[in-house]
Structure formats: C-alpha cells, structure tokens
Design an enzyme around this catalytic site. Structure first.
Site, short mmCIF file in Angstrom:
data_model
loop_
_atom_site.label_atom_id
_atom_site.label_comp_id
_atom_site.label_asym_id
_atom_site.label_seq_id
_atom_site.Cartn_x
_atom_site.Cartn_y
_atom_site.Cartn_z
N GLU A 19 0.85 -1.19 0.00
CA GLU A 19 0.00 0.00 0.00
C GLU A 19 0.88 1.24 0.00
OE1 GLU A 19 -3.82 0.00 1.54
OE2 GLU A 19 -3.50 1.75 2.83
N ARG A 109 -15.88 3.68 3.32
CA ARG A 109 -16.78 4.76 3.74
C ARG A 109 -15.98 6.06 3.79
NH1 ARG A 109 -19.28 6.91 8.49
NH2 ARG A 109 -17.13 7.33 9.11
N GLY A 110 -14.80 6.00 4.39
CA GLY A 110 -13.92 7.16 4.46
C GLY A 110 -14.20 8.04 5.66
N ASP A 111 -13.18 8.76 6.07
CA ASP A 111 -13.31 9.69 7.20
C ASP A 111 -13.63 11.08 6.68
OD1 ASP A 111 -12.59 7.70 9.08
OD2 ASP A 111 -10.47 8.02 8.59
N ALA A 128 -19.98 1.84 2.95
CA ALA A 128 -19.15 1.22 1.93
C ALA A 128 -19.93 0.16 1.17
CB ALA A 128 -17.91 0.61 2.55
N TYR A 149 -11.97 -4.88 9.93
CA TYR A 149 -11.35 -4.41 11.16
C TYR A 149 -11.20 -5.54 12.16
CZ TYR A 149 -12.19 0.24 9.33
OH TYR A 149 -12.17 1.36 8.55
#
Length: 293
Positions: A19, A109-111, A128, A149
């Site tokens: 990544e 989903r993202g912050d 998401a 998670y």
C-alpha cells in the site's frame, strides 16, 4: 485483470501486496515512482494507492495510480471513498480509471475531513456496502475489495454489529477484504473465524504496519481506533529510553517480521504491507521473511 483472479491463481501460496501513500505535490512524484520501482523486487501480487477523501485529490489519484500500473507494471487497486461522492462522480471516476487500465478498487466509507460535515442521510453512498453494490452493478468488470477491522471500527455500535457490517459489504459484491492495521495476530484470526461463522469464506488479507516511532504510532492509533498490546508498547518505550527513535524503528521492524511469520504460519493467504513509502524498510522485511524474488 481482477485481483481476486490473481489471488485464486496462487493456489494457496502466500503472497505480498503493498500500500502506497502518494505525495500530494507533483514535484515529489519522481521519487515516489522510484520507490515503487525499487519494491518490484518483492514481486507484489498487487499494489493499492490511497485516495483523498472528499475528492480533493481525485485528479492526482487518477494520474499517480495510472503511473503505478503502467510504469511500474503492478496490478493496481485505487481507493474509493463515500465522503463527498455521488453516483455521477463515482461513475465518471471509474470510467476514467478504466481508460488508464485500472480496474480494481478498494471501497471505503472514508473519514470526514477535518472542519467538514457530511449529511449521511442525504448521501448517495452512506456506507461502503452502498458503494460496493453500485460498482458491482454498474461496472461488473471491476474487481472490488473492502476494509475489515480485526478490532471493531471506532464508530461501530458493537463488536457484533461491526462483524455483521463487514459481512454485508462482502455479500453485496466484494471479492476480498484487506484489514486495518493491528498488532495482535489473535485479533486477525478471530475476525476470520467470525466471518466464516457468518458464511463469508472470501480471502481476508491482513494489513501489517511496521512501527516507526512512538509519536507516529500514537497518532495512527488515535486516527484508526486500533489498539496496541501493553507488552509491545512497553517494549517500544524501553527501546526509546535506551536508544531513541532508531531503537524504536529496529524494535518495530523485528515485531513486524514476527507478526508476518505468525500470520502466514497460521494460514493467512498473504500479507498487505503498509509501506509508508519506505523502500529500504520494506526490502529489509522482505529479505527477513524470504519474500524477495
């Protein structure tokens, strides 16, 4: 090519993926691409490229992702977030990704960026899973992955709800999942077992982050909601007191190597290495675990 097809072709042989966090300034892109090329020695199955929430760096994301795919010859997965996105924006972005040869995404989903607010009830993509279902329907030739998670998402209402949400993301169209960073391998295997109990048998790739400093790990933990075993944290503090930042890096490197070995010995399909854009560190790890091609 869909990444899941590359995973399947491994026939159970462990693999590595990487990544990257591309620099925002284009003046730094040359050095970044050189770092990516240096890590070709690991022969990664794929590479993922992070994405700016809210679309602020979308143009940069598109260009740098194309460079990783076409100049570095790595199968590339672009991050895609729900924050600031609507169906038209996502369709346009996916169409342009396809034009440059990138057909794999990580749906998040993202912050919400600092200082901004999002009315999720009015958003086209609230979760998401909404993004996954949309891409699966509108762009069926794309490979799709999601985040998982080992410890529950910091906004999850409960441990059980987090597992159910992860299972839903996978049922509606995801091919596999990549985990958030973690430092207790038992959390990863518990996640895999819990998802299997919910009927999810797709690959769950553990994400490993080499610790670089006490300050950086404190910041990452506060942002991600992850946790760190007390014994590990105390060992890092001891290293800091005895040898400063370099000693912490060395301790973090040794722990990451041990973590990777334990995960692969326990049956993890592969390792997703959070590179921090540090080629020498990643090559050191790869050499120690026997991953260099």
């Amino acid at each position: 090519m869909k990444i899941i097809d590359k995973i399947t072709a491994q026939q159970g042989k462990p693999f590595y993926s990487l990544e990257f966090f591309p620099p925002k300034e284009k003046d730094n892109w040359g050095g970044f691409i050189q770092t990516v090329k240096e890590l070709e020695k690991i022969n990664p199955l794929f590479a993922s490229v992070t994405y700016g929430a809210g679309g602020g760096t979308q143009e940069n994301t598109l260009e740098i992702t194309a460079k990783v795919k076409n100049e570095c010859k790595m199968e590339t997965m672009a991050h895609l977030t729900c924050v600031g996105a609507d169906k038209k924006k996502i369709s346009d972005f996916l169409s342009r990704l396809k034009q440059v040869g990138v057909t794999n995404i990580l749906a998040l989903r993202g912050d919400v960026p600092s200082g901004q607010t999002v009315d999720w009830d009015k958003a086209d993509f609230k979760h998401a899973s909404d993004m996954v279902a949309f891409v699966k329907k509108e762009f069926p030739d794309f490979g799709i992955s999601v985040a998982a998670y080992p410890a529950p998402h910091p906004e999850a209402l409960s441990f059980k709800k987090d597992r159910l949400d992860t299972a839903l993301k996978m049922r509606v169209g995801s091919d596999f999942a990549v985990t958030q960073l973690f430092f207790d391998v038992r959390e990863y295997f518990s996640l895999v077992d819990d998802l299997k109990a919910l009927g999810i048998n797709m690959p769950i790739i553990p994400g490993v982050l080499p610790i670089q400093s006490l300050d950086s790990i404190r910041r990452i933990l506060s942002l991600s909601g992850s946790n760190i075993p007390g014994k590990l944290y105390l060992s890092l503090e001891e290293a800091q007191n005895k040898g400063g930042v370099e000693a912490v890096k060395e301790a973090g490197l040794k722990f990451a190597i041990q973590q990777i070995r334990s995960l692969l010995d326990g049956g993890a399909p592969g390792i997703h290495l959070y590179t921090l854009n540090r080629s020498s560190m990643c090559l050191n790890i790869a050499e120690e675990v026997g991953a260099l091609s």
